[in-house]
Scaffold this motif. Sequence first.
Motif, PDB file in Angstrom:
ATOM      1  N   SER A   1       0.839  -1.205   0.000  1.00  0.00           N
ATOM      2  CA  SER A   1       0.000   0.000   0.000  1.00  0.00           C
ATOM      3  C   SER A   1       0.867   1.245   0.000  1.00  0.00           C
ATOM      4  O   SER A   1       1.976   1.261   0.536  1.00  0.00           O
ATOM      5  N   ASP A   2       0.344   2.298  -0.600  1.00  0.00           N
ATOM      6  CA  ASP A   2       1.022   3.585  -0.537  1.00  0.00           C
ATOM      7  C   ASP A   2       0.956   4.117   0.895  1.00  0.00           C
ATOM      8  O   ASP A   2      -0.076   4.016   1.563  1.00  0.00           O
ATOM      9  N   PHE A   3       2.053   4.670   1.358  1.00  0.00           N
ATOM     10  CA  PHE A   3       2.138   5.172   2.731  1.00  0.00           C
ATOM     11  C   PHE A   3       1.751   6.646   2.720  1.00  0.00           C
ATOM     12  O   PHE A   3       2.510   7.509   2.271  1.00  0.00           O
ATOM     13  N   ASN A   4       0.544   6.943   3.202  1.00  0.00           N
ATOM     14  CA  ASN A   4       0.068   8.318   3.214  1.00  0.00           C
ATOM     15  C   ASN A   4      -0.793   8.539   4.449  1.00  0.00           C
ATOM     16  O   ASN A   4      -0.941   7.644   5.290  1.00  0.00           O
ATOM     17  N   LEU A   5      -1.380   9.724   4.557  1.00  0.00           N
ATOM     18  CA  LEU A   5      -2.130  10.082   5.753  1.00  0.00           C
ATOM     19  C   LEU A   5      -3.474   9.369   5.841  1.00  0.00           C
ATOM     20  O   LEU A   5      -4.165   9.488   6.852  1.00  0.00           O
ATOM     21  N   THR A   6      -3.855   8.624   4.819  1.00  0.00           N
ATOM     22  CA  THR A   6      -5.062   7.799   4.886  1.00  0.00           C
ATOM     23  C   THR A   6      -4.710   6.358   5.241  1.00  0.00           C
ATOM     24  O   THR A   6      -5.291   5.756   6.145  1.00  0.00           O
ATOM     25  N   SER A   7      -3.737   5.774   4.525  1.00  0.00           N
ATOM     26  CA  SER A   7      -3.381   4.373   4.766  1.00  0.00           C
ATOM     27  C   SER A   7      -2.681   4.161   6.096  1.00  0.00           C
ATOM     28  O   SER A   7      -2.614   3.025   6.578  1.00  0.00           O
ATOM     29  N   ILE A   8      -2.154   5.211   6.702  1.00  0.00           N
ATOM     30  CA  ILE A   8      -1.460   5.029   7.977  1.00  0.00           C
ATOM     31  C   ILE A   8      -2.432   4.619   9.080  1.00  0.00           C
ATOM     32  O   ILE A   8      -2.033   4.073  10.110  1.00  0.00           O
ATOM     33  N   TYR A   9      -3.728   4.842   8.868  1.00  0.00           N
ATOM     34  CA  TYR A   9      -4.750   4.442   9.846  1.00  0.00           C
ATOM     35  C   TYR A   9      -5.455   3.151   9.413  1.00  0.00           C
ATOM     36  O   TYR A   9      -6.604   2.915   9.792  1.00  0.00           O
ATOM     37  N   SER A  10      -4.790   2.292   8.656  1.00  0.00           N
ATOM     38  CA  SER A  10      -5.397   1.038   8.212  1.00  0.00           C
ATOM     39  C   SER A  10      -4.767  -0.135   8.933  1.00  0.00           C
ATOM     40  O   SER A  10      -3.651  -0.051   9.456  1.00  0.00           O
TER      41      SER A  10
ATOM     42  N   HIS B   1       1.447  -4.944  14.940  1.00  0.00           N
ATOM     43  CA  HIS B   1       1.126  -4.624  16.336  1.00  0.00           C
ATOM     44  C   HIS B   1       1.663  -3.216  16.563  1.00  0.00           C
ATOM     45  O   HIS B   1       2.848  -3.012  16.848  1.00  0.00           O
ATOM     46  N   MET B   2       0.782  -2.237  16.420  1.00  0.00           N
ATOM     47  CA  MET B   2       1.274  -0.868  16.412  1.00  0.00           C
ATOM     48  C   MET B   2       0.168   0.109  16.785  1.00  0.00           C
ATOM     49  O   MET B   2      -1.032  -0.205  16.767  1.00  0.00           O
ATOM     50  N   VAL B   3       0.622   1.307  17.097  1.00  0.00           N
ATOM     51  CA  VAL B   3      -0.242   2.432  17.447  1.00  0.00           C
ATOM     52  C   VAL B   3       0.102   3.582  16.509  1.00  0.00           C
ATOM     53  O   VAL B   3       1.282   3.879  16.279  1.00  0.00           O
ATOM     54  N   THR B   4      -0.925   4.210  15.952  1.00  0.00           N
ATOM     55  CA  THR B   4      -0.733   5.379  15.100  1.00  0.00           C
ATOM     56  C   THR B   4      -1.306   6.597  15.814  1.00  0.00           C
ATOM     57  O   THR B   4      -2.460   6.577  16.261  1.00  0.00           O
ATOM     58  N   LEU B   5      -0.510   7.632  15.909  1.00  0.00           N
ATOM     59  CA  LEU B   5      -0.928   8.878  16.534  1.00  0.00           C
ATOM     60  C   LEU B   5      -0.899   9.980  15.484  1.00  0.00           C
ATOM     61  O   LEU B   5       0.064  10.080  14.697  1.00  0.00           O
ATOM     62  N   GLY B   6      -1.950  10.776  15.456  1.00  0.00           N
ATOM     63  CA  GLY B   6      -2.021  11.847  14.466  1.00  0.00           C
ATOM     64  C   GLY B   6      -2.756  13.055  14.993  1.00  0.00           C
ATOM     65  O   GLY B   6      -3.518  12.983  15.966  1.00  0.00           O
ATOM     66  N   LEU B   7      -2.523  14.178  14.344  1.00  0.00           N
ATOM     67  CA  LEU B   7      -3.178  15.431  14.706  1.00  0.00           C
ATOM     68  C   LEU B   7      -3.478  16.193  13.423  1.00  0.00           C
ATOM     69  O   LEU B   7      -2.598  16.367  12.577  1.00  0.00           O
TER      70      LEU B   7
END
Length: 791
Positions: free
Chosen positions: A530-539, A553-559
Amino acid sequence: MRLLALACALPAAAQSPVSTWDAPPPALQLRSSPRLQEQLPPASGQQLPTYVQADRFEGQTDIRARLQGHVELRRGDTVIRADQADYTLADDTVLAQGKVYINRGGNIYQGTRLKLQVDAFQGDFTQARYRFLDTDGHGDAERVEFLSRERTRIHQATYTTCERDDSQENWAPDWVIQAKRMELDRATDTGVAYGGVLKFKGVPILPVPAVSFPLSDKRKSGLLPPTIGIDSVSGVEYSQPYYWNIAPNRDATITPTLMSKRGMNLGAEFRYLERSFQGDVNLNFMPSDKLRDRDRWSLVWRNQANLAAITPGLTADWKIHRVSDNDYWRDFSLRGSSSTLLTSNDRLLESYGSLSWARDGHSLLARAQKWQTLQDVDSPIAPPFDRLPQLQWRYQPLALHNALGLDWQLEADTTRYRARTIDERQHADNGQRSYFAAQVSRPFLRPGSFVTPKLKLHAANYRLDNEVAGRARSHSLAVPTASLDTGLIFERPTQVRGHNYVQTLEPRAFYTYTPYRDQSMVPLYDTALSDFNLTSIYSENSYTGHDRIADNHMVTLGLTTRYLNADTGAEVARFGVAQRLRLADQRTYLGYDAPGTKGWSDILVGAGVKWGTRWGADALVQYNRDIRRTTRSALTGRYSPGPFKVVSAAYRYQRENSGPIANQGSEQVDLGWQWPLNRAAASASSTAPGGKGRWFSVGRLNYSMYDKKLVDTVIGLEYDSCCWIGRVVVERLQNSVSQSNTRLLFQLEFVGFSRLSLGADPLASLQEHVPGYQPLRSQNPVTPSRFSRYD
């Protein structure tokens, strides 16, 4: 309107028997008046009265009349004016002299002497000028014969759409057709010129022994403008298309092309539009091509059908796209009709047939898909897998039918995959894949916050045709996934440069866990990174398709913060940042990608600004904290202050991949534009954008900073006069790693008549390659109503 309808219904109700009041009254409806119809019935013309006025009347009542001074005769959509006229009632004939003027349905004729049967519209007009309402075409003639209400014959005639300038004593149109005879047919809205010549700037450029031209925007059968080109491979080329208007819902274009170095190519395009299906067929055939010493051909057939008559929600769709050989994309990439062109990247040709059904949240799909791969020795392509066949079922409820508020969906698929290797052997991974996917989530939505837990299950079974050492022919796996998506939304009113906005602040946290399952023995049928962008990072999954489920096994944090227009709610600006924290090393990968390692990922920073309809910009930057360098960035901007004014720029950077399979990376700058070069002369009657006599610059430059050279270049000039458009385009496109193709394209477009091109069509090239390009005169013409025809 309700009172009007009631008033119209009262007389009928008053005449009805009293017993009818026992039944429910009929619904009141408005009926359109015949006076509002754009096309009046032909029979109504015979019932219209004749109005005559003049300064002086002489004659016998109901027999004949002599009219002198400001004479005007009016009947329906026909108006005749003259200095003097004799009108005979017995044969409905008028003989007018002096400054004679006729307006019939908006089409105007002016001359010195007229003899006309008014109702039959048969007669003669000498030393006449004429102008047509639909096209603004006009001209002069020694004599005009009115053969009927629909047909006209003009002798020693001229025709042009250039706006007449009576202020110039020796005015001459930029382009004009001079013909011995023209025949105009308003029933078909076509004109035919015989024994003529097309002149441009007073110079004859094309003989027209017999040529037809439109009198409106309706389609018509006939020869289209020829195309002449010179190519180092094909030699001199001449194409002469013929358009066949078979029916209102069917047409065909037949294009024979003669290439001096290669032979004759025949192209045909057939389009159809029926009540329940539509499509088009494109065929090209060149027998004994001297370039390859073989027959060459291509076929494209597309069809869409609505089978609701069989069962509601049922549709069928198919496409057949095949060519004769691997070199077809190279030898015919710039030829043929627009729908059959093969570009330099079009080396995978798809053919498929599908039958689908959808209703009440259920959907079924049966599909067969096959690829033709056009190989190149210098840059071979791994052929994709064919689906022969695929059966798929999906279910997603259209509404929530339970008190728990669950959102869930199911999907089942079984597909047989077939492919060949580059050397045309059976692929070792040919086989059958079946999978079942289910997911359920429960969104908890509150003003200013959301929490969405989700569970997913992906189960798959693979049965391979071939035995490979160290790999079982059958493999099954089941991979569960759990995720939790949470976020807050804060809002506050704010002002920027005196404008009121609503600013949001949206922190978001996304957690996902997928346990490791060994998938190394599973083939790759439809899976990619997948392309790594501000949409796919939350998949939940790092891959597309169904052959790899990453053990994340990960946590994504965004603002994210947004600026919204306080009045309309439209988004004006957006700024965001996000980063992943991987809690364990990733063990599942594709073989050509770098699996994720424990720790923080690259930081993604994105922004988007849309200032009204003029300015727009987007940016995405991927930054690696370990090496303290940007690994990828994309910056795009666009400025469009009005029609035919657009400038777009883009910068794209991709750092060299340091994974198992390295690539060179890329860094490119892309610039495109369409912009006027001068101010045009204002003209109230001109339809040119911004006036007449305007120059436009248009083009696109794609520059590779790694290779230090232009990859693709398109630069052109356009000139828009009041009645013609000129285009000159220089095009250089890269069609392989070491080869490029350069062309000079030239076109003259005579507005309301035709286009003449030298080489391929420059207009098609500009529309394909220049972002935001708008063809001159692209506005849809306004069809005159019958009220605009009134004099």
